[in-house]
Structures are given as C-alpha cells and as structure tokens.
Design an enzyme around this catalytic site. Structure first.
Site, PDB file in Angstrom:
ATOM      1  N   HIS A 178       0.876  -1.181   0.000  1.00 24.87           N
ATOM      2  CA  HIS A 178       0.000   0.000   0.000  1.00 24.87           C
ATOM      3  C   HIS A 178       0.910   1.226   0.000  1.00 24.87           C
ATOM      4  O   HIS A 178       1.961   1.211   0.653  1.00 24.87           O
ATOM      5  CB  HIS A 178      -0.859   0.066   1.276  1.00 24.87           C
ATOM      6  N   CYS A 229      -2.098   3.027   9.231  1.00 27.66           N
ATOM      7  CA  CYS A 229      -3.133   2.105   8.746  1.00 27.66           C
ATOM      8  C   CYS A 229      -4.292   1.979   9.724  1.00 27.66           C
ATOM      9  O   CYS A 229      -5.411   1.650   9.329  1.00 27.66           O
ATOM     10  CB  CYS A 229      -2.575   0.697   8.562  1.00 27.66           C
TER      11      CYS A 229
HETATM   12  N1  ARG Z   1      -3.892  -7.022   6.565  1.00 29.54           N
HETATM   13  C1  ARG Z   1      -4.284  -5.794   5.953  1.00 29.54           C
HETATM   14  C2  ARG Z   1      -4.295  -5.968   4.443  1.00 29.54           C
HETATM   15  O1  ARG Z   1      -3.439  -6.615   3.922  1.00 29.54           O
HETATM   16  C3  ARG Z   1      -3.368  -4.682   6.365  1.00 29.54           C
HETATM   17  C4  ARG Z   1      -3.813  -3.341   5.864  1.00 29.54           C
HETATM   18  C5  ARG Z   1      -2.848  -2.242   6.182  1.00 29.54           C
HETATM   19  N2  ARG Z   1      -3.399  -1.006   5.812  1.00 29.54           N
HETATM   20  C6  ARG Z   1      -2.754  -0.006   5.203  1.00 29.54           C
HETATM   21  N3  ARG Z   1      -3.366   1.112   5.023  1.00 29.54           N
HETATM   22  N4  ARG Z   1      -1.541  -0.159   4.721  1.00 29.54           N
HETATM   23  O2  ARG Z   1      -5.145  -5.473   3.749  1.00 29.54           O
END
Ligand code: ARG
Length: 263
Positions: free
Chosen positions: A163, A257
C-alpha cells in the site's frame, strides 16, 4: 481540531494471508494488540484530536485498518473496493458509518480495485496514488475526475510495501517521507519532481513501518525502532512519538493504517 476514525481490535487476528507480512503461523496476541491500540489512541488524543469509533465486527479481523475504508474528501467518502475477497465485507459496514455520520458515500465508477487512504494520499493539492498490488491505476484516473484534482499514479514494486502508505507519507505541502526501493524509476522521478523536501527512510526503519506515520500538526507517531527518522523530524521542528505496534505489523499495518483522518 482533527477527527480520526479508528476501530477497536476486538476481533483482530491473522486469519488469512493477503500480503507478504501475514502468516497464520505467526498469530497476534489479542490482549497485547488491544493495549497497543489503546496507547496509540491516547497518543492521538493527546494532540487534541478526537477519535471516532467504528464498531468492530466478528469475522472482519482487518477492519481495524480504517485507513483502507475510504478516501475522505471534504464531506465525501469515496469507498474502498477491496481486491482481497476477505476484506470486501468491510465496505458496507463502513459505508453505514459514513452515511450516519453525515458523509456522502460514493464509489469509483467501474470495477477497479481501490483501497482508500491506504493507496491515495494528498500532499498539498495533489493526490499521490499507489497501484498494482491493491489498487488499479485506471481507477485512480477516475478518482481524479471525480474529485477534480491532479492525480499522480505511483507503481508499487515491492510486495512488502503493497500500500502507498507503507512507503510514502506526506508531512506538509512539499514535504514527505519515502522509502525509495518501493518505487520504480518513473515513480521516483515523479516524487522528486513534485516534492522538494523528500526525507528518505532506511531499509531497517522502513521494515519498522517508519513511513506508516500518523501526522497531526507537528506530532508524528510511528512504531518503535525509527530513531534515525525521528532525529530528522526533530531537526525539522516535528515532535516524533513512538509506541510499539508490532502486533499489527504481523498483519502488515502500523500507526497510519489504524487511522483515517476525517477532515
Ligand atoms: N492485513 C491488511 C491488508 O493486507 C493490512 C492493511 C494495512 N493497511 C494499510 N493502510 N496499509 O489489507
């Protein structure tokens, strides 16, 4: 005064593997996770910000990562369309929250994947948008048309930085943190051309999610182990804070996050 959306980790856990950090054999400790989450919440409240709560839901362990719920633009909530099926049921739940809290709920036309403020971050007036791992580049173009703003798509090339908010963090207009190996050459040129003060994060600190920082005015909150970055931030007049968030790093997320800025 800022408002931040968070979701208590009552049903948080590593129940599936949808990114390079997650392994069902490395479970999180729910009790520890709750303590870490509460400390993060208090640090946020100490800046004067208000924390709003999204109700946790059994069977939706990643709902704690509210950054992915939507992109907020004024009173508009552009909802996520998650790529992993495991996270798709989060969207109707979050949409109800936004609707009942005075937001206009919208969707990107088409069937593009889009993971909210996890992949779309404003630095000044420009929206920097990460694609390939979780969000689609074409969807970002639609988003730019919807919001009437300039969108600069950045391809994410490293599976550990899936991300945009894991490798890039705007601090102020013209100033941001970034982890260069997460981008291709073109993306790096775009960042360098548009952001005069780019603060580079080391590999060690990037793995501690240094870029996944909550920025509230001059306060910058990260996971522990980002001392080099904190020294740079102090020099620039910021007040860095660290708090352990390793229970959430097991799922591939850290401070930023776990939050969604609502204004
Ligand atoms: N386990 C989640 C996923 O893979 C983690 C999300 C983390 N969020 C972020 N904004 N980077 O979607």
């Amino acid at each position: 005064m800022s408002r931040v959306l968070m979701c208590p980790p009552d049903y948080y856990g590593i129940e599936y593997e949808i990114n390079a950090w997650m392994s069902r054999s490395r479970q999180s400790d729910r009790h520890l996770a709750q303590g870490q989450w509460r400390t993060l919440k208090s640090l946020i409240e100490m800046t004067g910000a208000t924390v709003e709560l999204l109700d946790p839901v059994p069977g939706l362990p990643d709902l704690v990562f509210t950054a992915n719920a939507a992109l907020i633009f004024g009173k508009r909530a552009i909802m996520a369309r998650f790529r992993p099926p495991q996270r798709q049921p989060e969207t109707p739940h979050a949409a109800t929250w936004f609707r009942t809290h005075g937001f206009q709920v919208e969707e990107i036309p088409g069937d593009f994947s889009f993971e909210g403020a996890g992949d779309a971050l404003f630095c000044g007036e420009t929206l920097f948008a990460g694609y390939r791992m979780r969000s689609d580049a074409n969807g970002h173009q639609e988003l730019g048309r919807m919001l009437g703003c300039e969108v600069l798509p950045l391809e994410l090339v490293n599976p550990h930085f899936y991300h945009l908010d894991t490798c890039f963090c705007p601090l102020a207009p013209g100033q941001a943190l970034y982890y260069p190996p997460a981008f291709d050459d073109y993306g790096l040129r775009v960042l360098e051309a548009h952001i005069p003060d780019l603060i580079e994060v080391s590999s060690v600190e990037a793995a501690h999610f240094a870029c996944n920082a909550v920025v509230l005015g001059k306060t910058v909150i990260t996971h522990i182990g980002c001392d080099q970055l904190h020294a740079e931030l102090l020099q620039r007049g910021y007040e860095p804070r660290s708090t352990p968030l390793d229970e959430f790093i097991k799922a591939g997320g850290s401070a930023k996050c776990l939050t969604l800025l609502l204004d």
